[in-house]
Design an enzyme around this catalytic site. Structure first.
Site, PDB file in Angstrom:
ATOM      1  N   LYS A  68      -1.357 -12.454  -3.691  1.00 44.00           N
ATOM      2  CA  LYS A  68      -2.087 -11.317  -4.256  1.00 44.00           C
ATOM      3  C   LYS A  68      -3.331 -11.812  -4.995  1.00 44.00           C
ATOM      4  O   LYS A  68      -3.265 -12.789  -5.739  1.00 44.00           O
ATOM      5  CB  LYS A  68      -1.157 -10.554  -5.200  1.00 44.00           C
ATOM      6  CG  LYS A  68      -1.710  -9.273  -5.772  1.00 44.00           C
ATOM      7  CD  LYS A  68      -0.635  -8.587  -6.607  1.00 44.00           C
ATOM      8  CE  LYS A  68      -1.105  -7.280  -7.211  1.00 44.00           C
ATOM      9  NZ  LYS A  68      -0.019  -6.620  -7.982  1.00 44.00           N
ATOM     10  N   SER A 123       0.991  -2.215  -6.653  1.00 44.85           N
ATOM     11  CA  SER A 123      -0.350  -2.693  -6.408  1.00 44.85           C
ATOM     12  C   SER A 123      -0.385  -3.881  -5.459  1.00 44.85           C
ATOM     13  O   SER A 123      -1.435  -4.249  -4.946  1.00 44.85           O
ATOM     14  CB  SER A 123      -1.008  -3.098  -7.747  1.00 44.85           C
ATOM     15  OG  SER A 123      -0.250  -4.122  -8.390  1.00 44.85           O
ATOM     16  N   SER A 183       5.240  -2.925  -8.918  1.00 45.26           N
ATOM     17  CA  SER A 183       4.421  -3.352  -7.788  1.00 45.26           C
ATOM     18  C   SER A 183       5.066  -4.398  -6.905  1.00 45.26           C
ATOM     19  O   SER A 183       4.608  -4.622  -5.781  1.00 45.26           O
ATOM     20  CB  SER A 183       3.074  -3.876  -8.298  1.00 45.26           C
ATOM     21  OG  SER A 183       2.407  -2.888  -9.049  1.00 45.26           O
TER      22      SER A 183
END
Length: 579
Positions: free
Chosen positions: A73, A147, A171
């Site tokens: 990420k 996210s 997330s």
């Protein structure tokens, strides 16, 4: 592994590291999902990393994650790659790799690149990014969940073996649920957050996605451990449990606590709970309204001030790439006050104590991971309302210092993925893994917490024997059958309940005695030793494979009037000679 309550979801990687890198880039071209990546490394550079892994293996190095492909990420630093947090103006080139990612690399993993996300890790939908909305891997009109959207989709599309995300509000779990994969969100601080752009620094967790539980846990175990550069990092406590007991009790929400579920999800959760119960797991409804109330504090309370502390000053400069929804959420923190923040912390402390009491008689809380699976169009029409609902069952977890493992449940009636979470108090991570393994049908749950101290048992503490519950109570983990050297003799002692006495007589003066090996924490071993009644004791036991482990013995004088049963070779054959 076998097909269990909800089937077998394991997918084993194949091929050499270089072959798998080549396959990953072919897959990237095949699926044509550019929105998954913010920075995708050049194939030649990744192939060079794979070749280096193969050389390390040839040199005899032990690499538990050799050739595992990782999608990271893009709010987590990887040296020499840009970190954007999905905002172009925020970008910087990382000089140092985040501790968690560096541990993966040292274990043989290979980074493919940096993935798209809800900007500044603010959202559960996967659409809040100037780099594009990340579409669901299998249903492109639906959201991927955020996210950590890009990392989850990279795994679900079969590009990466593991995806690394972060989880403040859910997330690391919501995207897992929307793709039918596994998400591990360990106890806060167990996986260090060094090198992570903070969202809410006190409540951020680095997380793992994978298609199967074994691989997800293997990655999490490598990443876990204290880190001096992260002041919030934590170690496993000395009394940590290394296993869940065989007989499980799970709390589940009351019907009124499930009011936020869509009808397809309500049905899928009921069927999933039914399947878990049919497998022999006891379930009982509890009132989780206090937890759900606490969940609202993450965005609707003063806790949102932590998001402003992280990136608010930067967003005040009005960068062109700022997502308006994210900016509005973080800007709202201006209205918070110091007393309001203190009040929210007090509420969380009280709710944390209430949650501990609520789950005291259970091994975990089984929840739906999220409430629904909306379309990208629906989220664009209602970006705040849908996002708020998506975090109904995830938002409270970090606020209350709890751990969670997200796994697939039974799909909805129309075939869409549906996910559940096993939620446990802080540091009960291994119990959550063991329960999740039961749900997805993994016969031997992978070990997240470890390594533990080995303890050899030969009698009443064996599995199925009357004192085995004492090992379960302190979280001991079965590690296999063992045999001693031929230096030991076994006697039947006159005790209640009946126990054998194992005593070393000398090389060749006894026979190999069959027993069982367990792993347990240091404090658990001390507790166990302190409670041992006479004439039992613990000592070093020599095993037939050359190892020495701590194990049961008894005082020599107790064997003088006992019956010698060495010729049986073990305690259970003596008790049941005809079996």
């Amino acid at each position: 592994m076998t097909a269990g309550v909800l089937g077998n979801i394991a997918v084993q990687p194949q091929g050499s590291p270089t072959e798998r890198v080549a396959a990953a880039y072919r897959r990237i071209a095949e699926v044509d999902r550019p929105e998954v990546w913010i920075t995708l490394r050049e194939e030649g550079d990744v192939a060079a990393d794979a070749a280096a892994i193969e050389q390390r293996l040839a040199d005899g190095k032990s690499l538990p994650l050799a050739g595992i492909l990782v999608a990271v990420k893009d709010n987590i630093d990887v040296a020499e790659l840009p970190t954007t947090a999905a905002c172009p103006e925020f970008a910087y080139t990382a000089a140092v790799t985040a501790a968690s990612i560096q541990r993966l690399i040292e274990a043989g993993a290979i980074v493919l690149g940096k993935t798209n996300l809800d900007q500044f890790a603010t959202g559960l939908v996967g659409t809040r990014s100037p780099y594009g909305a990340v579409r669901n891997a299998h249903y492109p009109e639906l959201i991927s969940g955020g996210s950590s959207s890009g990392s989850a989709v990279a795994v679900a599309l079969g590009i990466a073996d593991i995806g690394i995300g972060t989880d403040t509000a859910g997330s690391g779990r919501v995207p897992a649920a929307l793709h039918g994969i596994v998400g591990i969100k360990a106890t806060l601080g167990v996986i260090p957050a060094h090198g992570v752009v903070p969202a809410c620094a006190d409540y951020d967790a680095v997380t793992v996605f994978a298609t199967d539980l074994d691989r997800a846990v293997a990655a999490a175990a490598v990443m876990a451990g204290p880190e001096a550069r992260d002041p919030r990092s934590r170690s496993w406590p000395a009394d940590v449990h290394l296993a869940a007991p065989k007989a499980l009790r799970l709390a589940i929400p009351r019907a009124e606590d499930l009011a936020g579920l869509s009808e397809p999800y309500r049905d899928a959760f009921a069927r999933t709970v039914g399947a878990v119960t049919d497998s022999g797991v006891a379930t009982e409804e509890v009132d989780i309204s206090a937890l759900l109330d606490a969940a609202r504090l993450l965005y609707d309370g003063a806790i949102v001030a932590e998001r402003y502390a992280a990136v608010g000053t930067f967003l005040d400069t009005a960068p062109a790439g700022a997502d308006p929804t994210v900016t509005a959420i973080i800007d709202a923190a201006r209205a918070t006050t110091g007393p309001g923040f203190a009040d929210d912390l007090d509420t969380l402390a009280r709710t944390r104590a209430a949650a501990t009491a609520l789950l005291a008689d259970f091994h975990g809380l089984l929840l739906p991971t999220t409430t629904e699976h909306p379309s990208i169009a629906a989220v664009r029409a209602d970006p705040l309302g849908i996002n708020r609902r998506m975090g109904t069952y995830t938002n409270f977890c970090n606020l209350l210092d709890m751990a969670a493992v997200a796994v697939p449940g039974l799909p909805t009636a129309d075939g869409l993925p549906f996910g559940v979470m096993v939620v446990v108090p802080a540091f009960a991570d291994q119990i959550a893994v063991d329960i999740a393994a039961r749900i997805v049908g993994v016969d031997t749950p992978p070990l997240l917490v470890g390594p533990g101290i080995e303890l050899a048992v030969f009698g009443a503490h064996l599995r199925g024997q009357p004192l085995h519950w004492q090992l379960e109570e302190i979280g001991a983990r079965f590690a296999g059958e063992i045999r001693t050297t031929a230096a030991y003799r076994l006697t039947a002692l006159d005790t209640t309940p009946p126990k054998p006495g194992l005593v070393r007589h000398g090389d060749g003066l006894g026979a190999p005695i069959l027993g069982e090996l367990f792993l347990l924490s240091a404090a658990a071993l001390g507790t166990f030793l302190a409670a041992l009644p006479a004439p039992m004791a613990l000592t070093s036991i020599e095993l037939s494979d050359g190892r020495s482990v701590i194990g049961f013995t008894c005082t020599y004088d107790a064997t003088k009037t006992a019956t010698d049963i060495t010729h049986f070779g073990a305690w259970k054959p003596y008790l049941n000679p005809h079996t």
